[in-house]
Design an enzyme around this catalytic site. Structure first.
Site, PDB file in Angstrom:
ATOM      1  N   TYR A 155     -50.907 -31.402  -2.867  1.00 27.91           N
ATOM      2  CA  TYR A 155     -51.241 -30.491  -3.626  1.00 27.91           C
ATOM      3  C   TYR A 155     -49.386 -30.645  -4.467  1.00 27.91           C
ATOM      4  O   TYR A 155     -49.308 -30.001  -5.421  1.00 27.91           O
ATOM      5  CB  TYR A 155     -51.767 -28.994  -3.631  1.00 27.91           C
ATOM      6  CG  TYR A 155     -51.700 -28.078  -4.463  1.00 27.91           C
ATOM      7  CD1 TYR A 155     -52.757 -28.657  -5.667  1.00 27.91           C
ATOM      8  CD2 TYR A 155     -51.154 -26.914  -4.785  1.00 27.91           C
ATOM      9  CE1 TYR A 155     -53.216 -27.301  -6.921  1.00 27.91           C
ATOM     10  CE2 TYR A 155     -51.425 -25.609  -5.628  1.00 27.91           C
ATOM     11  CZ  TYR A 155     -52.679 -26.502  -6.479  1.00 27.91           C
ATOM     12  OH  TYR A 155     -52.823 -25.540  -7.799  1.00 27.91           O
ATOM     13  N   LYS A 172     -48.058 -30.762  -8.065  1.00 23.19           N
ATOM     14  CA  LYS A 172     -47.721 -30.348  -8.642  1.00 23.19           C
ATOM     15  C   LYS A 172     -46.170 -30.500  -9.116  1.00 23.19           C
ATOM     16  O   LYS A 172     -45.504 -29.991 -10.425  1.00 23.19           O
ATOM     17  CB  LYS A 172     -47.574 -28.586  -8.333  1.00 23.19           C
ATOM     18  CG  LYS A 172     -49.414 -27.892  -8.556  1.00 23.19           C
ATOM     19  CD  LYS A 172     -49.577 -28.855 -10.009  1.00 23.19           C
ATOM     20  CE  LYS A 172     -51.329 -27.240  -9.965  1.00 23.19           C
ATOM     21  NZ  LYS A 172     -51.705 -27.632 -11.226  1.00 23.19           N
TER      22      LYS A 172
END
Length: 243
Positions: free
Chosen positions: A154, A158
Site C-alpha cells: 500500500y 500510494k
C-alpha cells in the site's frame, strides 16, 4: 452538464467527497464501484437528494479494458457531459509483512491504486486539456508519505501516485488543469474500523481520528476555482501525526 467523477465512490471517503462536490460546487456526479450494489444504490440516492444527477458504474478501475469500455459507453449516452473534476479514490489494502506477502496481494493493491490512476486519468485527460480547465485529485495516504510497517504494498502504491501527481502537474499546468494529492491519516472509515483507536490516538497530536467530512471539505476546495494556483502538491490531513 458539468460532472465530477469519483472512483470508489459508493462508501466512506469516496461517498463523502461525492456528496460535498454536489453540495458545494453543484457538480453532477459519476462514480465507480466494484461490488457493493446496495451501498452504490444508497449513495446514488443521497447524492441525487442534493439536486444533481448521479450515475454509478460497476467495474474494476484496475482493469484497463473495462475502464475504457464503461466510460466509452457512458460518454456515448451522455454526449453533453463535461468532466471537470477527476477524483482517484479507489484503493484497497491487503496488509501483511513483506517477507510473507503473496504476489497476488502485492499486485492487486498496486493495480487498484496506481494502474487505476493511469486508466481513469488518462482516459479523461485529453478532454480536460482541450477545455483548458480541470482538476485531478488523487487520494493517497499517510502510508505513502512515511511508510507503514505491514503495508509495504500500500505504501508503494500510494508513494508512486504521489510521484506521478508531482510529475503530471508540471506537464499540464499551462492548460489550467491542476493535479494534487490528499494524504489522509487515521480517518474514521471502513478501512480503519478494526484498528485500536485508543492506542493510536496517543500518536496523533490532535488526539483523535479525523472524520470523512473533513477530508471531503478539503477535496471540495481543491476541486474549486479557489485552488487554481495550487498544483503538484500533497496535502496532509492527519492531525499533525506527520509534521
Amino acid at each position: 452538464m458539468k460532472y465530477a467523477i469519483i472512483t470508489g465512490g459508493s462508501r466512506g471517503l469516496g461517498k463523502a467527497i461525492a456528496l460535498q462536490l454536489a453540495k458545494d460546487l453543484n457538480y453532477h456526479i459519476l462514480f465507480t464501484f466494484k461490488s457493493n450494489q446496495e451501498a452504490a444504490h444508497n449513495a446514488k440516492a443521497e447524492i441525487e437528494a442534493c439536486g444533481v444527477a448521479c450515475e454509478a458504474l460497476q467495474f474494476d478501475v484496475a482493469n484497463k479494458e473495462a475502464t475504457t469500455q464503461f466510460f466509452d459507453a457512458w460518454m456515448k449516452e451522455n454526449p453533453d457531459a463535461q468532466i471537470e473534476v477527476v477524483v482517484n479514490n479507489a484503493g484497497i489494502t491487503k496488509d501483511g509483512l513483506f517477507m510473507w506477502m503473496p504476489e497476488e496481494d502485492w499486485n492487486s493493491v498496486i493495480q487498484t491504486s496506481l494502474q487505476g490512476f493511469y486508466n481513469v486519468t488518462q482516459y479523461f485527460l485529453k478532454s480536460l486539456l482541450k477545455q483548458r480547465y480541470g482538476r485531478v485529485i488523487n487520494m493517497v495516504s499517510l502510508s505513502g508519505m512515511k511508510g507503514t510497517p505491514g503495508q509495504t504494498n500500500y505504501s508503494a502504491a500510494k508513494g508512486a501516485v504521489i510521484a506521478a501527481t508531482k510529475a503530471l502537474a508540471q506537464e499540464i499546468a499551462k492548460r489550467k488543469v491542476t493535479v494534487n494529492a490528499v494524504a489522509p491519516g487515521f480517518i474514521h472509515s471502513d478501512m480503519t474500523k478494526d484498528l485500536d483507536e485508543k492506542e493510536l490516538k496517543k500518536l496523533i497530536p490532535a488526539n483523535r481520528f479525523g472524520e470523512a467530512q473533513e477530508v471531503a471539505d478539503l477535496v471540495s476546495f481543491l476541486a474549486s476555482k479557489k485552488s487554481s494556483y495550487i498544483t503538484g502538491e500533497v496535502i496532509n490531513i492527519n492531525g499533525g501525526i506527520y509534521s
